[in-house]
Write a protein that holds these residues in place. Sequence first.
Motif, PDB file in Angstrom:
ATOM      1  N   PHE A  22       8.119 141.307 -47.317  1.00 30.70           N
ATOM      2  CA  PHE A  22       6.872 140.561 -47.304  1.00 30.70           C
ATOM      3  C   PHE A  22       6.982 139.363 -46.366  1.00 30.70           C
ATOM      4  N   LEU A  23       8.120 138.654 -46.426  1.00 29.35           N
ATOM      5  CA  LEU A  23       8.326 137.494 -45.561  1.00 29.35           C
ATOM      6  C   LEU A  23       8.382 137.918 -44.098  1.00 29.35           C
ATOM      7  N   ALA A  24       9.046 139.044 -43.822  1.00 25.39           N
ATOM      8  CA  ALA A  24       9.140 139.542 -42.447  1.00 25.39           C
ATOM      9  C   ALA A  24       7.763 139.907 -41.906  1.00 25.39           C
ATOM     10  N   ASP A  25       6.928 140.508 -42.745  1.00 29.35           N
ATOM     11  CA  ASP A  25       5.581 140.859 -42.305  1.00 29.35           C
ATOM     12  C   ASP A  25       4.760 139.610 -41.987  1.00 29.35           C
ATOM     13  N   ARG A  26       4.910 138.589 -42.808  1.00 31.05           N
ATOM     14  CA  ARG A  26       4.192 137.337 -42.543  1.00 31.05           C
ATOM     15  C   ARG A  26       4.665 136.715 -41.231  1.00 31.05           C
ATOM     16  N   PHE A  27       5.970 136.776 -40.982  1.00 34.01           N
ATOM     17  CA  PHE A  27       6.515 136.225 -39.746  1.00 34.01           C
ATOM     18  C   PHE A  27       5.985 136.999 -38.534  1.00 34.01           C
ATOM     19  N   GLU A  28       5.949 138.314 -38.632  1.00 33.52           N
ATOM     20  CA  GLU A  28       5.511 139.137 -37.502  1.00 33.52           C
ATOM     21  C   GLU A  28       4.082 138.800 -37.086  1.00 33.52           C
ATOM     22  N   ALA A  29       3.272 138.371 -38.036  1.00 34.79           N
ATOM     23  CA  ALA A  29       1.893 138.015 -37.712  1.00 34.79           C
ATOM     24  C   ALA A  29       1.828 136.821 -36.766  1.00 34.79           C
TER      25      ALA A  29
ATOM     26  N   LEU B 287      15.415 133.213 -38.342  1.00 31.05           N
ATOM     27  CA  LEU B 287      16.635 132.986 -39.120  1.00 31.05           C
ATOM     28  C   LEU B 287      16.482 131.780 -40.036  1.00 31.05           C
ATOM     29  N   ARG B 288      15.853 130.738 -39.536  1.00 32.70           N
ATOM     30  CA  ARG B 288      15.661 129.543 -40.362  1.00 32.70           C
ATOM     31  C   ARG B 288      14.682 129.822 -41.500  1.00 32.70           C
ATOM     32  N   LEU B 289      13.654 130.614 -41.214  1.00 28.67           N
ATOM     33  CA  LEU B 289      12.700 130.958 -42.266  1.00 28.67           C
ATOM     34  C   LEU B 289      13.353 131.841 -43.317  1.00 28.67           C
TER      35      LEU B 289
ATOM     36  N   ARG C 209      16.384 131.979 -44.201  1.00 27.30           N
ATOM     37  CA  ARG C 209      17.347 131.216 -45.016  1.00 27.30           C
ATOM     38  C   ARG C 209      16.658 130.309 -46.023  1.00 27.30           C
ATOM     39  N   SER C 210      15.531 129.727 -45.594  1.00 26.00           N
ATOM     40  CA  SER C 210      14.879 128.732 -46.451  1.00 26.00           C
ATOM     41  C   SER C 210      13.762 129.313 -47.307  1.00 26.00           C
ATOM     42  N   GLY C 211      13.175 130.439 -46.841  1.00 26.48           N
ATOM     43  CA  GLY C 211      12.043 131.001 -47.564  1.00 26.48           C
ATOM     44  C   GLY C 211      10.771 130.235 -47.279  1.00 26.48           C
ATOM     45  N   ALA C 212       9.661 130.747 -47.792  1.00 25.11           N
ATOM     46  CA  ALA C 212       8.363 130.122 -47.520  1.00 25.11           C
ATOM     47  C   ALA C 212       7.654 129.686 -48.784  1.00 25.11           C
ATOM     48  N   ASP C 213       8.387 129.610 -49.886  1.00 22.65           N
ATOM     49  CA  ASP C 213       7.756 129.302 -51.171  1.00 22.65           C
ATOM     50  C   ASP C 213       7.056 127.954 -51.163  1.00 22.65           C
ATOM     51  N   GLU C 214       7.653 126.971 -50.483  1.00 25.51           N
ATOM     52  CA  GLU C 214       7.088 125.620 -50.516  1.00 25.51           C
ATOM     53  C   GLU C 214       6.352 125.267 -49.229  1.00 25.51           C
ATOM     54  N   VAL C 215       6.130 126.264 -48.375  1.00 22.69           N
ATOM     55  CA  VAL C 215       5.438 126.028 -47.105  1.00 22.69           C
ATOM     56  C   VAL C 215       3.956 126.332 -47.283  1.00 22.69           C
TER      57      VAL C 215
END
Length: 293
Positions: A6-13, A41-43, A45-51
């Motif tokens: 899910f995170l990778a798909d959000r990044f690809e956008a 890589l930074r995303l 590692r840190s995730g996007a929960d608080e972004v």
Amino acid sequence: MGEDEFLADRFEAYRGHLKAVAYRMLGSLSEADDAVQEAWLRLSRSGADEVENLGGWLTTVVGRVCLDMLRSRTARREAPLEARMPDPVVDPATGTDPEHEALVADSVGLALLVVLQSLNPAERLAFVLHDMFAVPYEEIAPIVGRTPAAARQLASRARRRVQGAAPVPDPDLGRQREVVDAFQAAARDGDFEALVAVLDPDVVLRADRGAVTAGLEELRGAEVVAGKAVAFRGHSLDARPALVNGAAGMVRLVDGRPLSVMCFTIVDGRIVAIDILADPDRLDRLDLTVLDA
């Protein structure tokens, strides 16, 4: 779908947008890819929960990565940033590849990128992020280690230099092609007067020949540039029309191998800048197969 997927798909956008930011900052397509990969890589590692605003967060991350890369170039005492031609984005004359549209949006031609390379890293970041991608000064300030007011001053200084040195090209591609074709015909025929007629009196020609020269070779003035073009009369070259950074240009080949990529900046029906990449090593790394279609 797993969390990582899910995170990778959000990044690809956001990938196309992020590469556009990095390309304007670095002037290098391969380094832009490296900067985007570092942001991923930074995303991861840190995730996007608080972004709250992932696009804005990623934009500032890429900006920070690019700033570090520019400063690293300086620390290694590499050739000055303005000593090389930025990587051109080459498309067939029939239209821009959808994957390239973000890279060349807003008339980001080679002439503009050359000027951006003359800015110091902090000025370049402030201008690119604020003026090209509408990032607020409050978000730029911590990246450059300045106050928002100081970040505003950085962008303002950069804006004055860009406005004075990077003309906005005519938007009509058909008209651009007519002017480039007229230039090519006059050069082929050795018609000096016809060449001068399509050149702005203050035209600038910049050429990057790699190891042959110690930086960008620069010529100024219609008569000087016309004389240079006439000097190549009689050379057996295959000149194929192309879009170079979204503007009318051409790729010149000899025996099927690229000799140069030429980008023309045309204002009010005259050529005000010609930017040429003729570095054999860098030409070999370009994907010019699009011109074979």
